[in-house]
Design an enzyme around this catalytic site. Sequence first.
Site, PDB file in Angstrom:
ATOM      1  N   GLU A 228       0.770  -1.338  -0.003  1.00  0.00           N
ATOM      2  CA  GLU A 228       0.033   0.240   0.222  1.00  0.00           C
ATOM      3  C   GLU A 228       0.819   1.290   0.048  1.00  0.00           C
ATOM      4  O   GLU A 228       0.729   2.158  -0.898  1.00  0.00           O
ATOM      5  CB  GLU A 228      -0.919  -0.108   1.355  1.00  0.00           C
ATOM      6  CG  GLU A 228      -2.229  -0.791   1.117  1.00  0.00           C
ATOM      7  CD  GLU A 228      -1.909  -2.269   1.279  1.00  0.00           C
ATOM      8  OE1 GLU A 228      -0.636  -2.596   1.833  1.00  0.00           O
ATOM      9  OE2 GLU A 228      -2.672  -2.978   1.349  1.00  0.00           O
TER      10      GLU A 228
ATOM     11  N   HIS B 237     -10.837  -4.323  10.562  1.00  0.00           N
ATOM     12  CA  HIS B 237     -11.294  -4.264   9.236  1.00  0.00           C
ATOM     13  C   HIS B 237     -12.482  -3.261   9.260  1.00  0.00           C
ATOM     14  O   HIS B 237     -13.448  -3.176   8.361  1.00  0.00           O
ATOM     15  CB  HIS B 237     -11.801  -5.400   8.359  1.00  0.00           C
ATOM     16  CG  HIS B 237     -10.426  -6.121   8.199  1.00  0.00           C
ATOM     17  ND1 HIS B 237      -9.800  -6.915   9.251  1.00  0.00           N
ATOM     18  CD2 HIS B 237      -9.961  -6.421   7.067  1.00  0.00           C
ATOM     19  CE1 HIS B 237      -8.725  -7.397   8.706  1.00  0.00           C
ATOM     20  NE2 HIS B 237      -8.820  -7.031   7.280  1.00  0.00           N
TER      21      HIS B 237
END
Lengths: 426, 366
Positions: free
Chosen positions: A156, A225
């Site tokens: 990322e 998450h």
Amino acid sequence: MDKIRNEQIRGTVKVEQFGDKAREARLRWFGRVLRRNRGYIGQRMLEMELPGRRRRGRPQRRFMDVVKVDMEMVGVKVEEAVDRARWRQMIHCDFQLLQVTVRDALNQAMDEELERDERVFLLGEEVAQYDGAYKVSRGLWKKYGDKRIIDTPISEMGFAGIAVGAAMAGLRPICEFMTFNFSMQAIDQVINSAAKTCYMSAGLQAVPIVFRGPNGASAGVAAQHSQCFAAWYGHCPGLKVVSPWNSEDARGLLKSAIRDDNPVVVLENELMYGVAFEVSEQGLSKDFTIPIGKAKVERPGNHVTLVSHSRMVGHCLDAAAVLAKEGIECEVINLRTIRPLDVETIEASVVKTNHLITVEGGWPQFGVGAEICARIMEGPAFNYLDAPVIRVTGVDIPMPYAKILEDNSTPQIKDIIFSVKKTLNM
Amino acid sequence: MSKYTIGHYSYQPQTKCELHRLDQGPPTQALLTREQGLKYYRTMQTMRRMELKADQLYKQKIIRGFCHLYDGQEACAVGIEAGINPSDHLITAYRAHGYTYTRGVSVKEILAELTGRRGGVAKGKGGSMHMYAKHFYGGNGIVGAQVPLGAGLALACQYKGNNEVCVTLYGDGAANQGQIFESFNMAALWKLPCIFICENNKYGMGTSVERASASTDYFKRGDFIPGLKVDGMDVLTVREATKFAADYCRSGKGPILMELETYRYHGHSMSDPGVSYRTREEIQEVRSKSDPISMLKDRMISNNMASLEEIKEIDVEIRKEIEEAAQFATSDPEPPLEELCNHIFYNEPPMEVRGTNPWSKLKSIS
């Protein structure tokens, strides 16, 4: 034999129901007649009364009778015919028969922008050959190939930086984070490399990049998450942050974000991807954009203002429907944009209703609701408040996994109803 | 052809071990006793059946959210556990049910955690990716984040001087994370007793290793860290390699990197069918030629270390154990709402937590 409903066929060829189209034609002609100068025969005919006795039986239905009903249906008045553009927009019949899911809306928006501007490209994990982790980029790789749709390794920080660099050199990347939880790995690139650069370079270096992906709570994905990043990204100058709720929002805001020359964070919601909404014909046009920084009043009301963004807008509308049965009319505002915040729309509403409740999925401390409270307090609307602003938020804990715990960790419709009644002293 | 030692026969790994900056690899002679063989078989078969039961429960929507299954990779977890001590430390990523079991959590507690009940190892609050035990640090959802954590655990071992090592696992997809290289650098610099293990199952979610990595020699990517690559489908090979790596670390030479070539039968998670990026034939071939449980069973039988009936009996016992665990996991009640806000902090006096609205004041105890 395949059963295809009329609505679907009409939808694909974009044809409205005949009666609606006839009505539009009538009103269009009517507007034209009214705008001609006095003495035009068409105008004289409208009000003409024939001399002599009428036959027995029901009076004949005349053009004006029909047009009066039409105007009532559409919600226009004779005076408004003066402004041609506005008249046409208001009488235009939308074939509100096409249901588009948020996922498809995002997909179409990206497809159309990729086609429109060669500099636009998409990169992220599993966006190409896998069709997107949540299938948002389905079909795009097949259509545009490796150059425009790029699968990245699980890096990322690396690929966010690469995207920002490409934007600095003049391309217009769409950088997808599989969820915004993973953007924390790359947040330095989003803030320090993308958001601040225009300012640091005194306007010399633009960064026309879009960061998009699902944000906030999903179902059963536990603590790491499920975080909502609206407050985190909304905190930073130099960044624009949008949070669409329905399909029209998704299409319009994503298109605006891609066309914007500044870094824009688009906070989608995984639970909304599969939800279908009616999209107007206007909303399906290739140049349909929603201005960033403008909120929308989804439902007018007089007694209390509910301000929300993303999935919670749906909850607010559901709560409003329940409360309407008890005679409480809620005005529901869909923020659409987190930064810049459309305080004017909220203030105008508070002046009318005198009560304000903010609803968000994220944590309370330093959240979107907290910012709205501060801004209202600093502005003219403060004097119109009959009660303190109430924030309905997620519970101040990491998201638990077990269903009963998870359900009680984010605002439910009953929480909104409870807060409305509390603030109205019921 | 492989042979196993009962007493004094020698064992040869099926595929040759590849080395990086190492003069010698793990020994080519090892002892497998009947007890050990039966234990490894039982553990692997339990893990396999547990994962298949989780698959079933997920399809019945009793398990929700993320569920990353480990079937096919059992030899890695069992072999590693056999090569280290219970006092050593282990940390892995989200495909963690197997390691949770080998590190001492019962099947009952694992399944109850997956179904989100109070009897779960994390009381239903963690879910599939967040299970913990003594000297087992999860279960981590963010790809690659567990590697610096593992290096830190190794730092603590070195700091305390207790001769313990830390096994830090990650996958082929995570191998491209920057934080892993940062961990390699510091672990080598400070000679941390860390065994970095890359479980290469050839696919990072839907992306094959060739499409994600410029170099697929994961055992060499530690650069200055010595590495070795072994067959991860053979439990004995994994055990010997792990023992070798653990000895290396315990001797104070610093970290070591191990690549285990393995395979997962299921897709990345339960929402991935697993056939859009690989063929069914490939999955079938691995299942028939290299399944870790079948391989161990065949060798034990052909070397007269166990009879087919014995193995079948073990299978029946395991099946019963899993059924009972699943029964518990589906009938245990959900965690009580009063405990929603507990455990935010450790060792703190009770505090108040804001609920969904200003009048909702919830209690949190440590």
